[in-house]
Design a protein around this motif. Structure first.
Motif, PDB file in Angstrom:
ATOM      1  N   THR A 271       0.843  -1.186   0.000  1.00 42.35           N
ATOM      2  CA  THR A 271       0.000   0.000   0.000  1.00 42.35           C
ATOM      3  C   THR A 271       0.884   1.245   0.000  1.00 42.35           C
ATOM      4  O   THR A 271       1.699   1.421   0.903  1.00 42.35           O
ATOM      5  CB  THR A 271      -0.898   0.044   1.247  1.00 42.35           C
ATOM      6  N   PRO A 272       0.745   2.106  -0.998  1.00 38.04           N
ATOM      7  CA  PRO A 272       1.554   3.334  -0.992  1.00 38.04           C
ATOM      8  C   PRO A 272       0.948   4.353  -0.038  1.00 38.04           C
ATOM      9  O   PRO A 272      -0.256   4.325   0.234  1.00 38.04           O
ATOM     10  CB  PRO A 272       1.453   3.814  -2.444  1.00 38.04           C
ATOM     11  N   PRO A 273       1.776   5.257   0.514  1.00 37.77           N
ATOM     12  CA  PRO A 273       1.179   6.367   1.263  1.00 37.77           C
ATOM     13  C   PRO A 273       0.270   7.149   0.311  1.00 37.77           C
ATOM     14  O   PRO A 273       0.590   7.272  -0.874  1.00 37.77           O
ATOM     15  CB  PRO A 273       2.383   7.200   1.682  1.00 37.77           C
ATOM     16  N   ARG A 274      -0.836   7.575   0.697  1.00 36.29           N
ATOM     17  CA  ARG A 274      -1.444   7.716   1.998  1.00 36.29           C
ATOM     18  C   ARG A 274      -2.238   6.457   2.354  1.00 36.29           C
ATOM     19  O   ARG A 274      -3.090   6.017   1.602  1.00 36.29           O
ATOM     20  CB  ARG A 274      -2.332   8.965   1.908  1.00 36.29           C
ATOM     21  N   PHE A 275      -1.950   5.862   3.559  1.00 37.87           N
ATOM     22  CA  PHE A 275      -2.673   4.685   3.995  1.00 37.87           C
ATOM     23  C   PHE A 275      -4.112   5.062   4.329  1.00 37.87           C
ATOM     24  O   PHE A 275      -4.381   6.165   4.814  1.00 37.87           O
ATOM     25  CB  PHE A 275      -2.026   4.088   5.254  1.00 37.87           C
ATOM     26  N   PRO A 276      -5.063   4.145   4.093  1.00 35.27           N
ATOM     27  CA  PRO A 276      -6.452   4.422   4.485  1.00 35.27           C
ATOM     28  C   PRO A 276      -6.562   4.713   5.975  1.00 35.27           C
ATOM     29  O   PRO A 276      -5.887   4.086   6.799  1.00 35.27           O
ATOM     30  CB  PRO A 276      -7.179   3.126   4.123  1.00 35.27           C
ATOM     31  N   ARG A 277      -7.414   5.682   6.319  1.00 35.12           N
ATOM     32  CA  ARG A 277      -7.746   5.994   7.716  1.00 35.12           C
ATOM     33  C   ARG A 277      -9.144   5.457   7.986  1.00 35.12           C
ATOM     34  O   ARG A 277     -10.103   5.865   7.321  1.00 35.12           O
ATOM     35  CB  ARG A 277      -7.741   7.497   7.967  1.00 35.12           C
ATOM     36  N   ILE A 278      -9.280   4.561   8.933  1.00 37.06           N
ATOM     37  CA  ILE A 278     -10.571   3.935   9.221  1.00 37.06           C
ATOM     38  C   ILE A 278     -10.928   4.188  10.682  1.00 37.06           C
ATOM     39  O   ILE A 278     -10.242   3.697  11.585  1.00 37.06           O
ATOM     40  CB  ILE A 278     -10.518   2.416   8.957  1.00 37.06           C
ATOM     41  N   PRO A 279     -11.980   4.955  10.960  1.00 36.90           N
ATOM     42  CA  PRO A 279     -12.386   5.163  12.353  1.00 36.90           C
ATOM     43  C   PRO A 279     -12.737   3.836  13.029  1.00 36.90           C
ATOM     44  O   PRO A 279     -13.254   2.910  12.384  1.00 36.90           O
ATOM     45  CB  PRO A 279     -13.614   6.073  12.236  1.00 36.90           C
ATOM     46  N   TYR A 280     -12.485   3.757  14.314  1.00 32.34           N
ATOM     47  CA  TYR A 280     -12.722   2.531  15.081  1.00 32.34           C
ATOM     48  C   TYR A 280     -14.145   2.016  14.886  1.00 32.34           C
ATOM     49  O   TYR A 280     -14.353   0.820  14.645  1.00 32.34           O
ATOM     50  CB  TYR A 280     -12.445   2.797  16.558  1.00 32.34           C
ATOM     51  N   ARG A 428      -1.147  -4.873   2.872  1.00 27.38           N
ATOM     52  CA  ARG A 428      -2.163  -3.837   2.853  1.00 27.38           C
ATOM     53  C   ARG A 428      -2.272  -3.173   4.231  1.00 27.38           C
ATOM     54  O   ARG A 428      -2.636  -3.810   5.214  1.00 27.38           O
ATOM     55  CB  ARG A 428      -3.512  -4.425   2.428  1.00 27.38           C
ATOM     56  N   PHE A 429      -1.914  -1.892   4.247  1.00 23.45           N
ATOM     57  CA  PHE A 429      -1.843  -1.121   5.488  1.00 23.45           C
ATOM     58  C   PHE A 429      -3.084  -0.260   5.669  1.00 23.45           C
ATOM     59  O   PHE A 429      -3.735   0.149   4.704  1.00 23.45           O
ATOM     60  CB  PHE A 429      -0.620  -0.201   5.461  1.00 23.45           C
ATOM     61  N   CYS A 430      -3.373   0.049   6.921  1.00 21.09           N
ATOM     62  CA  CYS A 430      -4.384   1.055   7.250  1.00 21.09           C
ATOM     63  C   CYS A 430      -4.113   1.575   8.657  1.00 21.09           C
ATOM     64  O   CYS A 430      -3.407   0.947   9.453  1.00 21.09           O
ATOM     65  CB  CYS A 430      -5.806   0.493   7.158  1.00 21.09           C
ATOM     66  N   TRP A 431      -4.666   2.746   8.922  1.00 16.80           N
ATOM     67  CA  TRP A 431      -4.689   3.299  10.272  1.00 16.80           C
ATOM     68  C   TRP A 431      -6.092   3.100  10.845  1.00 16.80           C
ATOM     69  O   TRP A 431      -7.082   3.372  10.164  1.00 16.80           O
ATOM     70  CB  TRP A 431      -4.385   4.796  10.262  1.00 16.80           C
ATOM     71  N   ILE A 432      -6.178   2.641  12.072  1.00 20.90           N
ATOM     72  CA  ILE A 432      -7.446   2.649  12.804  1.00 20.90           C
ATOM     73  C   ILE A 432      -7.389   3.854  13.745  1.00 20.90           C
ATOM     74  O   ILE A 432      -6.448   3.980  14.540  1.00 20.90           O
ATOM     75  CB  ILE A 432      -7.656   1.348  13.593  1.00 20.90           C
ATOM     76  N   THR A 433      -8.356   4.735  13.645  1.00 17.16           N
ATOM     77  CA  THR A 433      -8.327   6.002  14.369  1.00 17.16           C
ATOM     78  C   THR A 433      -9.553   6.136  15.265  1.00 17.16           C
ATOM     79  O   THR A 433     -10.479   5.315  15.225  1.00 17.16           O
ATOM     80  CB  THR A 433      -8.300   7.182  13.386  1.00 17.16           C
ATOM     81  N   ASP A 434      -9.555   7.210  16.045  1.00 16.10           N
ATOM     82  CA  ASP A 434     -10.728   7.596  16.847  1.00 16.10           C
ATOM     83  C   ASP A 434     -11.193   6.488  17.784  1.00 16.10           C
ATOM     84  O   ASP A 434     -12.391   6.174  17.875  1.00 16.10           O
ATOM     85  CB  ASP A 434     -11.884   8.012  15.936  1.00 16.10           C
ATOM     86  N   PHE A 435     -10.248   5.910  18.512  1.00 19.72           N
ATOM     87  CA  PHE A 435     -10.617   4.919  19.517  1.00 19.72           C
ATOM     88  C   PHE A 435     -11.396   5.584  20.651  1.00 19.72           C
ATOM     89  O   PHE A 435     -11.168   6.754  20.979  1.00 19.72           O
ATOM     90  CB  PHE A 435      -9.361   4.265  20.102  1.00 19.72           C
TER      91      PHE A 435
END
Length: 596
Positions: A271-280, A428-435
């Protein structure tokens, strides 16, 4: 000529033919072809085939040398005959015609073979790890690990970070696991702790004005082993940055992580930057997990309202009682035989569920036990919500709000496996955000921190004072790759007043916070910049790159699942005199006393 070698065992090529060379290494394997004896000689770098002619001074010594004995050989580099070239070896076009052999070290009878791909029990492999590490696959894993760390260090320095070392002997601090304690001889009755992570120290470095810190940090946790977690100790890329937002952290570390994976991906997609941002909340809805594997294309949908008040009584009752129903699409599964659905139903029962309901969609409409009792318009609404067409199917996970999403996530993975839907050869990368900042402890009914207590709550002081604590989100995030959490991180709470209030909500008095975190809290009173960071796990990164299912395969000298070092014999008893020096007395539990 050097007494041990003029070349390594991977260096000789056809251009060296005719030269005299000297090699040293281990006897990897031997083959006796009557008048000729062949030894594959191995060192850290590779293999070279060595030839000994019958009657030569070195022949008898070569014949007597056991596998894994260390020898030095001298001879002439010659080209192999055309039919004997080995294209799998870098040195496969030449061989060394040996005239002299010196035995440097004799190997005893081996407890496990180095040559070949035979599997051996883990207890043998760990007890003789120094032999296990000679084996090609494991040796390559450790070289990969070293190269990955070198790449990380270079990329972090290029990104403007500086490397600092934080203490190993420190104070005990609750980080979510048990500390390893070290008794102090000079301060009887008191203990140091090995750091679970350099969390407080790296934040103190920000307060001290160092702006961008990183460290390949050893961390110590007294916790059980898992396939992706080594007991005892592990290493992480620990980093922290001042004057940054959450997006600044993401944008800074993504090129480092993506760059490392691209460097060692060996043809696999990254996965190239920008990685997906997925809220919790989205992750738990669509993937049933806060560690989603994005190689799996399936997305879960909530269909509680479609079943509420419906003719399908079981799910209608669950919806009426405050439960939920999640739908897991299964593209193409509508063409599968009945046995496919029966097998998944039995599997679900084996997972402790009542079964696994489903609807099949074909050109004539919905089919199956649920469809027979569900109004047509509701079935159609489910089909639309899941993006299905004729020939597809959908499975359902229903139950309590805290249970059904997780099982839906398990079903999602199982269906993708059964239908072979997941992407191959990819990271395949992602960020999990808004915990959530807090969660409700079902046993005590009290509010607890749900993630990292040092995180800044979104909305800061106002949110803490005006919102229901269970609705407050935090600037907390995880980076996930292929369903494996590589790290947790956060934008930190750098204000003492907000920190005291955040801990107060979780049931800690100001005195409690001062007692546990007084050093860091006091530092914040003298001017602390906004800061944030994370700590991707080195072991897990290498495990992914090496395509190893078990983390012990990428650690030089790991403990076994019981936290024992079979090679060095740790943990071990300590002599009574040593305990006396440390002012310690051992009081074993009854079961351990009986065993002794």
């Amino acid at each position: 000529m050097h007494p041990y070698r003029s070349h390594t065992c991977a260096a000789l090529r056809p251009s060296d033919a005719g030269q005299v060379a000297r090699l040293s290494g281990w006897v990897h394997s031997k083959r006796d072809h009557g008048g000729l004896l062949f030894i594959d000689l191995r060192d850290h770098y590779g293999l070279t085939q060595c030839v000994f002619a019958a009657g030569s001074p070195a022949f008898a010594a070569a014949e007597a040398a056991r596998p894994e004995s260390v020898i030095t050989v001298t001879g002439q580099v010659v080209m192999r005959e055309a039919g004997t070239v080995n294209p799998r070896l870098d040195t496969g076009e030449i061989e060394l015609r040996v005239t002299d052999l010196t035995l440097q070290s004799t190997a005893a009878v081996l407890p496990m073979q180095v040559a070949g791909d035979e599997k051996f029990p883990e207890d043998i492999r760990l007890k003789y790890r120094f032999i296990d590490l000679r084996r090609e696959k494991l040796h390559k894993n450790m070289i990969l690990r070293s190269n990955v760390i070198t790449s990380i260090r270079r990329r972090m320095i290029e990104a403007g970070f500086m490397e600092y070392q934080t203490p190993i002997l420190t104070a005990s601090s609750p980080e979510g696991a048990r500390d390893f304690l070290v008794p102090s001889r000079m301060h009887p009755g008191k203990f140091y702790a090995l750091p679970q992570a350099p969390q407080q120290f790296k934040q103190l470095l920000m307060v001290a004005g160092f702006d961008r810190y990183f460290q390949i940090a050893p961390c110590f946790r007294d916790e059980a082993s898992r396939a992706d977690r080594s007991p005892g100790e592990f290493y992480q890329l620990d980093f922290e940055m001042s004057y940054v937002t959450q997006e600044d952290v993401f944008n800074t570390i993504e090129p480092v992580i993506a760059g490392v994976f691209e460097e060692f991906a060996d043809g696999r997609a990254v996965t190239p930057p920008r990685f997906p941002r997925i809220p919790y909340d989205t992750a738990m809805l669509e993937f049933g997990s806060d560690k989603p594997d994005l190689r799996n294309p399936l997305r879960i949908a909530d269909v509680t309202t479609q079943f509420a008040g419906s003719g399908f009584g079981l799910f209608a009752k669950i919806a009426a009682s405050g439960g939920i129903v999640r739908a897991i699409p299964a593209p193409g599964a509508g063409t599968q035989p009945r046995s496919f659905f029966d097998k998944l139903n039995e599997w679900a029962r084996g997972e402790g569920q009542g079964g696994l309901g489903y609807i099949i969609f074909d050109a004539e409409g919905p089919k199956g036990p649920i469809a027979r009792n569900l109004e047509a318009d509701r079935a159609e609404a489910i089909r639309v919500a899941c993006g299905l067409k004729a020939g597809d199917a959908v499975f359902f996970a229903a139950g309590k709000k805290e249970d059904a999403p997780k099982f839906a996530g398990v079903v999602r993975n199982r269906i993708a496996d059964e239908l072979n839907l997941s992407e191959k050869n990819a990271f395949r990368f992602c960020w999990i955000t808004d915990f959530p900042m807090y969660e409700l402890n079902e046993e005590t009914g009290q509010i607890d921190f749900s993630h990292n207590p040092f995180s800044m709550p979104q909305g800061e002081f106002e949110a803490l004072n005006t919102q229901d604590p269970l609705t407050i989100k935090a600037y907390q995030y995880d980076i996930v790759c292929n369903g494996i959490e590589l790290s947790s991180g956060a934008v930190r709470n750098h204000r003492p007043d907000i920190m005291l209030r955040a801990f107060e909500i979780a049931g800690y008095s100001a005195d409690d916070v001062e007692a546990r975190f007084g050093g860091m809290l006091n530092a914040f009173r003298y001017g602390a910049p906004p800061h944030g960071g994370s700590a991707p796990g080195i072991d897990r990164m290498v495990m992914l790159l090496a395509d190893e299912p078990n983390i012990r395969e990428v650690i030089l000298f790991p403990l076994n699942q019981q936290g024992e070092d079979l090679l060095m014999g740790a943990p071990a008893e300590v002599p009574a005199q040593r305990l006396k020096e440390l002012s310690l007395k051992i009081e074993l539990p009854p079961k351990a006393r009986g065993a002794g």
